[in-house]
Design an enzyme around this catalytic site. Structure first.
Site, PDB file in Angstrom:
ATOM      1  CE  LYS A  18      -0.664   0.209   5.039  1.00 57.88           C
ATOM      2  NZ  LYS A  18       0.063   1.482   5.224  1.00 57.88           N
ATOM      3  CG  ASP A  19       3.547   2.134   2.904  1.00 58.07           C
ATOM      4  OD1 ASP A  19       2.474   2.727   3.127  1.00 58.07           O
ATOM      5  OD2 ASP A  19       4.187   1.517   3.773  1.00 58.07           O
TER       6      ASP A  19
ATOM      7  NE  ARG B 265      -7.826   3.697   2.971  1.00 60.66           N
ATOM      8  CZ  ARG B 265      -8.119   2.923   4.016  1.00 60.66           C
ATOM      9  NH1 ARG B 265      -9.363   2.549   4.253  1.00 60.66           N
ATOM     10  NH2 ARG B 265      -7.167   2.507   4.844  1.00 60.66           N
ATOM     11  NE  ARG B 266      -6.793   2.923   8.049  1.00 60.10           N
ATOM     12  CZ  ARG B 266      -5.567   2.515   8.364  1.00 60.10           C
ATOM     13  NH1 ARG B 266      -4.756   3.329   9.035  1.00 60.10           N
ATOM     14  NH2 ARG B 266      -5.148   1.324   8.015  1.00 60.10           N
TER      15      ARG B 266
ATOM     16  NE  ARG C 281       0.609   4.332  13.448  1.00 57.46           N
ATOM     17  CZ  ARG C 281       0.366   4.316  12.146  1.00 57.46           C
ATOM     18  NH1 ARG C 281      -0.753   3.768  11.702  1.00 57.46           N
ATOM     19  NH2 ARG C 281       1.234   4.819  11.294  1.00 57.46           N
TER      20      ARG C 281
ATOM     21  NE  ARG D 254       3.397  10.248  10.396  1.00 57.82           N
ATOM     22  CZ  ARG D 254       4.515  10.681   9.799  1.00 57.82           C
ATOM     23  NH1 ARG D 254       4.760  11.985   9.731  1.00 57.82           N
ATOM     24  NH2 ARG D 254       5.379   9.830   9.307  1.00 57.82           N
TER      25      ARG D 254
ATOM     26  CB  CYS E  31      -1.560   9.473   0.234  1.00 60.61           C
ATOM     27  SG  CYS E  31      -1.108   7.740   0.388  1.00 60.61           S
TER      28      CYS E  31
END
Length: 296
Positions: free
Chosen positions: A80-81, A125-126, A149, A143, A239
């Site tokens: 995904k990165d 997105r989230r 987290r 982050r 992104c």
């Protein structure tokens, strides 16, 4: 063959790279990890939103450079990165078998969050998807590495994390013992293209190495992620916009939000099973979604 694997130094990244290394060793190769700090890693503690420092590529460029300048033989990334526009001297030789593609709320279920509860996530997105489901939620930046987290679950609220991150580290049960976990349906809360799998890049000029790495490629995952990346690639947004794409079986679920946060489009595309045809369907879906979002 001795294979040096360039990877980020986080626990999740090194564990992922270790899985790739073990797969190569099962085919008779020896391996070692080459740890690389990326721009994204160096800004983790600053609190600066990820999308504001470059989005896609901030966790991959330095890893690619380690391969290009000869310090390593392959680059190991969270798929995904990895930007959809590849480096001209590198090829993706393998996608590993996908873990869960889903996101999860940690701290509360979506339904049980109080009105106006705080949800921590650095993903546009989230935020767009959760905000669409619950317009009352209050979002704050998040982050840091996985442990950091998990220590930032807001009181009465939740953080958002990829389920695959918990799976990679083998901590899903441990986290579930401390916090409520609500796994979100990826057909509705559509994940980032490639979420849950690992991409392995090699130098284009080394077909022998590419062949060795291709032995660990997971064909079904490659097909699905290729289609997802076609949706993102057609948008050309990295992104900067809220983008999701998830291919499974005969369906591709897609999501695109406006940068203003006031408009979003979700769609389901019926796939044919032919990757070339399905990538074209994904690109057409991207164009249609962009037109809808841009047109209001």
């Amino acid at each position: 063959m001795h294979v040096r694997l360039a990877t980020r130094s986080s626990a999740q990244a090194t564990t992922q790279a270790g899985v790739v290394a073990a797969a190569l060793e099962a085919h008779g190769h020896t391996t070692e990890l080459v740890l690389v700090d990326t721009h994204g890693d160096r800004t983790q503690a600053t609190g600066v939103p990820l999308h504001s420092i470059g989005g896609q590529g901030v966790f991959t460029k330095e890893i690619q450079l380690a391969v290009l300048d000869g310090r390593a033989d392959v680059a190991v990334h969270s798929a995904k990165d990895l930007p959809t526009v590849g480096h001209p001297n590198l090829d993706i030789a393998a996608f590993t078998e996908r873990r869960s593609p889903a996101d999860a709320l940690i701290g509360s279920t979506l339904a049980e969050l109080a009105f106006g509860a705080t949800v921590a996530t650095g993903s546009v997105r989230r935020r767009a998807q959760l905000g669409r489901a619950r317009r009352d939620l209050h979002f704050v930046e998040l982050r840091g590495n996985i442990a950091t987290r998990l220590d930032k679950v807001p009181e009465g609220g939740a953080i958002v994390m990829a389920v695959a991150a918990l799976e990679v580290l083998g901590i899903a049960e441990e986290v579930a013992a401390r916090h409520r976990i609500d796994v979100l349906d990826p057909a509705e809360f559509v994940p980032s293209p490639g979420q849950g799998c690992v991409a392995v890049e090699v130098r284009r000029a080394e077909p022998g190495l590419a062949h060795a790495v291709a032995m660990i490629d997971h064909a079904a995952t490659r097909a699905a992620v290729t289609v997802e990346r076609a949706f993102l690639g057609e948008l050309g947004t990295g992104c900067s916009l809220p983008v999701g794409a998830y291919a499974r079986g005969s369906r591709l679920n897609v999501f695109l939000g406006a940068d203003t946060g006031d408009r979003a489009v979700s769609d389901t595309v019926e796939l044919t099973g032919d990757v070339a045809a399905d990538t074209e369907l994904a690109r057409a879906a991207a164009r249609a979604a962009h037109a809808q979002v841009a047109g209001g």
